[in-house]
Scaffold this motif. Structure first.
Motif, PDB file in Angstrom:
ATOM      1  N   VAL A  93       0.502  15.071  28.414  1.00 38.19           N
ATOM      2  CA  VAL A  93       0.973  15.168  29.822  1.00 38.19           C
ATOM      3  C   VAL A  93       0.456  16.539  30.495  1.00 38.19           C
ATOM      4  O   VAL A  93       0.793  17.497  29.773  1.00 38.19           O
ATOM      5  N   SER A  94      -0.584  16.503  31.327  1.00 37.16           N
ATOM      6  CA  SER A  94      -1.157  17.717  32.044  1.00 37.16           C
ATOM      7  C   SER A  94      -0.024  18.612  32.543  1.00 37.16           C
ATOM      8  O   SER A  94       0.938  17.992  33.218  1.00 37.16           O
ATOM      9  N   VAL A  95      -0.077  19.761  32.497  1.00 35.10           N
ATOM     10  CA  VAL A  95       0.853  20.526  33.109  1.00 35.10           C
ATOM     11  C   VAL A  95       0.205  21.777  34.011  1.00 35.10           C
ATOM     12  O   VAL A  95      -1.045  21.940  33.520  1.00 35.10           O
ATOM     13  N   VAL A  96       0.844  22.310  35.021  1.00 36.83           N
ATOM     14  CA  VAL A  96       0.230  23.443  35.694  1.00 36.83           C
ATOM     15  C   VAL A  96       1.603  24.225  35.541  1.00 36.83           C
ATOM     16  O   VAL A  96       2.879  23.845  35.845  1.00 36.83           O
ATOM     17  N   THR A  97       1.480  25.424  35.110  1.00 39.23           N
ATOM     18  CA  THR A  97       2.825  26.438  34.694  1.00 39.23           C
ATOM     19  C   THR A  97       2.745  27.570  35.917  1.00 39.23           C
ATOM     20  O   THR A  97       1.632  28.113  36.106  1.00 39.23           O
ATOM     21  N   PHE A  98       3.856  28.209  36.291  1.00 41.13           N
ATOM     22  CA  PHE A  98       3.819  29.535  37.114  1.00 41.13           C
ATOM     23  C   PHE A  98       5.283  30.016  36.753  1.00 41.13           C
ATOM     24  O   PHE A  98       6.275  29.178  36.271  1.00 41.13           O
ATOM     25  N   ARG A 112       2.909  10.653  36.088  1.00 41.28           N
ATOM     26  CA  ARG A 112       3.375  10.894  34.573  1.00 41.28           C
ATOM     27  C   ARG A 112       4.806  11.591  34.299  1.00 41.28           C
ATOM     28  O   ARG A 112       5.229  11.935  33.364  1.00 41.28           O
ATOM     29  N   LEU A 113       5.639  11.629  35.725  1.00 38.73           N
ATOM     30  CA  LEU A 113       7.001  12.163  35.385  1.00 38.73           C
ATOM     31  C   LEU A 113       7.655  11.621  34.637  1.00 38.73           C
ATOM     32  O   LEU A 113       8.431  12.540  33.704  1.00 38.73           O
ATOM     33  N   THR A 114       7.858  10.516  34.441  1.00 38.64           N
ATOM     34  CA  THR A 114       9.038   9.649  33.599  1.00 38.64           C
ATOM     35  C   THR A 114       8.561   9.993  31.945  1.00 38.64           C
ATOM     36  O   THR A 114       9.535  10.493  31.075  1.00 38.64           O
ATOM     37  N   GLU A 115       7.096   9.938  31.700  1.00 39.34           N
ATOM     38  CA  GLU A 115       6.649  10.195  30.271  1.00 39.34           C
ATOM     39  C   GLU A 115       6.898  11.590  30.159  1.00 39.34           C
ATOM     40  O   GLU A 115       7.480  12.133  28.878  1.00 39.34           O
ATOM     41  N   GLY A 116       6.792  12.660  31.025  1.00 37.06           N
ATOM     42  CA  GLY A 116       7.062  13.984  30.820  1.00 37.06           C
ATOM     43  C   GLY A 116       8.434  14.216  30.502  1.00 37.06           C
ATOM     44  O   GLY A 116       8.754  15.348  29.715  1.00 37.06           O
ATOM     45  N   THR A 117       9.453  13.906  31.483  1.00 34.30           N
ATOM     46  CA  THR A 117      10.793  14.125  31.264  1.00 34.30           C
ATOM     47  C   THR A 117      11.343  13.577  30.079  1.00 34.30           C
ATOM     48  O   THR A 117      11.988  14.192  29.414  1.00 34.30           O
ATOM     49  N   THR A 118      10.660  12.470  29.564  1.00 34.79           N
ATOM     50  CA  THR A 118      11.222  11.995  28.373  1.00 34.79           C
ATOM     51  C   THR A 118      10.777  12.595  27.189  1.00 34.79           C
ATOM     52  O   THR A 118      11.580  12.947  26.261  1.00 34.79           O
TER      53      THR A 118
END
Length: 129
Positions: A93-98, A112-118
Motif C-alpha cells: 500500500v503506497s503512503v505519503v507521510t508528514f 486502498r483504504l481497507t487493505e491499509g487499515t487491515t
C-alpha cells in the motif's frame, strides 16, 4: 500498539507552481479534524489538504484518506512512522507521510483504504473512525 484515527473526508496531495499564491481557503475555517500542510522547494509548492479545499490550479494524481496518530507523539518520538509504514509496505500500500510538532500523519490512496487499515490492525494498531 498505536491508536490511529481515520480523519473524515478525502484528502489531496497536490503541486502548485513556484511563486503561486496560496488560496485563503487553505487556512480559513478549518474544522477541528482538518489538517493542511504546505512545503516550499525550488521546484514548486506541495500541499496536502482536504479535497474540498483543493486549489483550482493544482496538479493532483489521486485522492487519499488521512490517518492521524493519537498524540501527542512529539518531535523526539522514534519509530512511530516505521511502525506504520512497515506493515503498509508489506501489504504493498503506497503512503505519503508528514509530521507536525505533535504527531504523525499517514495518507493512503482512498482505493486502498481497507487493505491499509487491515494491515495496520494486523500489526497490532487500533484504527478508529
Amino acid at each position: 500498539m498505536l491508536d490511529i484515527t481515520l480523519l473524515p473526508g478525502e484528502y489531496a496531495v497536490c503541486r502548485l507552481g513556484g511563486g503561486t499564491a496560496l488560496p485563503a481557503a487553505l487556512s480559513s475555517g478549518l474544522g477541528s479534524a482538518d489538517v493542511v500542510t504546505v512545503s516550499w522547494t525550488a521546484d514548486g509548492i506541495s500541499v496536502i489538504c482536504p479535497a474540498d479545499r483543493l486549489p483550482d490550479e493544482a496538479v493532483v494524481e489521486t485522492i487519499w484518506r488521512c490517518l492521524r496518530v493519537a498524540g501527542p507523539v512529539g518531535v523526539d518520538g522514534t519509530g512511530t512512522l516505521a511502525a506504520l509504514v512497515d506493515p503498509l509496505a508489506a501489504a504493498r500500500v503506497s503512503v505519503v507521510t508528514f509530521s507536525t510538532f505533535d504527531t504523525d500523519y499517514v495518507l493512503l490512496p482512498a482505493v486502498r483504504l481497507t487493505e491499509g487499515t487491515t494491515a495496520l490492525e494486523r500489526a497490532g494498531h487500533r484504527v478508529v473512525g
